[in-house]
Design an enzyme around this catalytic site. Structure first.
Site, PDB file in Angstrom:
ATOM      1  N   ASP A   1      44.701  25.993  38.657  1.00  0.00           N
ATOM      2  CA  ASP A   1      46.108  26.407  38.548  1.00  0.00           C
ATOM      3  C   ASP A   1      46.915  25.503  37.627  1.00  0.00           C
ATOM      4  OD1 ASP A   1      46.258  24.144  40.068  1.00  0.00           O
ATOM      5  OD2 ASP A   1      47.636  24.962  41.552  1.00  0.00           O
ATOM      6  N   GLU A   2      46.253  24.854  36.680  1.00  0.00           N
ATOM      7  CA  GLU A   2      46.985  23.960  35.784  1.00  0.00           C
ATOM      8  C   GLU A   2      46.416  24.009  34.377  1.00  0.00           C
ATOM      9  OE1 GLU A   2      48.984  20.275  38.187  1.00  0.00           O
ATOM     10  OE2 GLU A   2      47.339  19.886  36.820  1.00  0.00           O
TER      11      GLU A   2
END
Length: 343
Positions: A90-91
Site C-alpha cells: 500500500d505504498e
DNA sequence: GTATGCTTTCGGC
DNA sequence: TTACGGCCGAAAGCATAC
C-alpha cells in the site's frame, strides 16, 4: 472499507497462526483501534486485553483481496506520474518532477487528481507527501493520516523535520533509535548536527552517512522503478516448539509445495535456498546455500530443505516457527526445443 | 584498495 | 505478568579475487 456499518468501531485485521484458537498478531488496525494502543504486530491476546469491554470487529487477513486492490491502485498511480517505485502493498514513491515542471503548485494538482482517481475507482482514501526527497516525502505523507496531502518545499524541509523523533526517519527502526538514544540523539534536528565520528562506530560508514544525509534533508536516493521479484519465501508457525527435523518437515511440506508452485507460476529459476527458523524467544536464525546451476525443480527443494533444517536445529535447538526462502532469482528464458536449436 | 559473491540479520508493512 | 505473522527488500559481515 467494504462495510461502512463498521465505521467508528475498532476493526482489527488479524493473522491467526493456528497454534491455538487465539494465537497470532494484529496485522493492521483502523484508527479507532489505534486510539486504544492497538498497533500492527502486537499479539491478538494483548489487543483483546486493550479492547476490554469495547465492542470491536476482528477479521482475518485476506491477502489476495488486498493484493487486487493494490494492483488497481498502483495502475492508477503509474498513469499519473513520471517514475514509480512500489515499496509495499500500500505504498509507493513517485517522481513527478517533469510532469510538474519542478513546480510544487503544479505537483499539488497532480496529487489531488491521483487522490480523486483512487477514490472514484475504489472508494479508498490515501495520504500523499510532496517533497524534494524520498525521506522528506515519506515523513510528510505520515504526518497527516488518513487522507492527507502535505507539501514540504526545500525551504521548509529542515524546520519541518527537526522536531520529529529519529525513528520516524525511513529505515530507522527501534534498534537504530535505541543506539541513537544512548548518544542523547532523540530528534531529527539533533541527528542532523551529529558528527560522522559519533555515528560511524554505531552503524558503519554507509548507514551513518545515510542517516546524517536523511536528517539533513540532503539524501539523493532517486525514485527507481523496481522490476522483478528478488526472493520468495514461506513461513509457518509450528503446532508446538520442536527440534525434531522429521516433525518440522511434516508441517513444512505444504509450504514447500506452495512456494514451488509460486516459482513455476512466475516462471523463475532460483540459485539460493534458505531455511528460516524462529526460536522460542522469537529471534530469527537462517541457514542457506547456493547451488551451481539455477533450477526450478521441486526435488532440489525437497533435498536441500531437510539438510539445512537439520544444520539449523543442531546449532540452535528447538524452533517455534519454520520457513524456507528461494533467492537469486532469474527469469526462465523461453526454452527453444532441441530440434530448433539444431535446425 | 576495490569489486564481487555468499550468508546472515535487520527493518518495514 | 505474559502474550507473538508472514512476507518483502536491503545491507552488514565476511571471504576471495584481482
Amino acid at each position: 472499507m467494504e462495510n461502512p456499518s463498521l465505521k467508528g468501531l475498532p476493526v482489527l485485521v488479524c493473522v491467526y497462526s493456528g497454534r491455538t484458537e487465539q494465537s497470532g498478531v494484529v496485522s493492521t488496525a483502523n484508527y479507532a483501534a489505534r486510539e486504544l494502543g492497538i498497533r500492527s504486530g502486537i499479539p491478538i491476546t494483548l489487543a483483546k486485553k486493550r479492547l476490554g469491554d469495547t465492542k470491536a470487529m476482528l477479521i482475518p487477513m485476506r491477502h489476495e483481496k488486498y493484493e487486487k486492490y493494490s494492483q488497481r491502485i498502483m495502475f492508477i498511480l503509474r498513469e499519473n506520474v513520471d517514475i514509480m517505485e512500489q515499496t509495499g502493498i500500500d505504498e509507493a514513491f513517485f517522481d513527478i518532477t517533469e510532469k510538474a515542471k519542478g513546480d510544487f503548485e503544479v505537483a499539488r494538482g497532480i496529487a489531488l487528481r491521483i487522490k480523486q482517481d483512487i477514490f472514484q475507482s475504489e472508494t479508498l482514501t490515501c495520504s500523499i507527501g510532496l517533497a524534494p526527497t524520498k525521506v522528506i516525502a515519506k515523513l510528510a505523507s505520515d504526518f497527516k493520516k488518513p487522507n492527507g496531502l502535505i507539501i514540504v518545499t526545500p525551504q521548509e524541509a529542515k524546520a519541518f523535520m527537526a522536531p520529529l523523533p529519529v525513528e520516524k526517519l525511513y529505515r530507522v527502526g527501534p534498534k537504530s533509535a535505541a543506539l541513537l538514544k544512548r548518544e542523547r540523539i532523540i530528534s531529527i534536528g539533533t541527528l542532523a548536527n551529529a558528527s560522522q565520528e559519533t555515528l560511524e562506530p554505531l552503524f558503519g560508514r554507509k548507514f551513518a552517512t545515510y542517516i546524517r544525509n536523511a536528517a539533513n534533508g540532503t539524501d539523493d536516493d532517486p525514485v527507481v522503478e523496481k522490476e522483478g521479484t528478488t526472493q520468495l519465501s514461506r513461513i509457518i508457525t509450528l503446532k508446538s516448539d520442536s527440534q525434531d527435523a522429521r516433525e518440522i518437515l511434516a508441517q513444512l511440506e505444504p509450504a514447500i509445495n506452495d512456494l514451488h508452485r509460486k516459482v513455476i507460476e512466475k516462471n523463475l529459476f532460483f540459485r539460493s535456498i534458505s531455511v528460516i527458523g524462529i526460536l522460542p524467544n522469537l529471534s530469527i536464525r537462517t541457514k542457506s546455500k547456493t547451488i551451481e546451476t539455477p533450477t526450478d525443480q521441486l526435488s532440489t527443494l525437497k533435498m536441500s530443505v531437510p539438510e539445512l533444517l537439520t544444520q539449523l536445529i543442531t546449532e540452535q535447538g528447538a524452533l517455534r516457527r519454520a520457513g524456507l526462502k528461494v533467492a537469486d532469482l532469474t527469469e526462465k528464458k523461453q526454452q527453444s526445443s532441441l530440434a530448433e536449436f539444431l535446425g
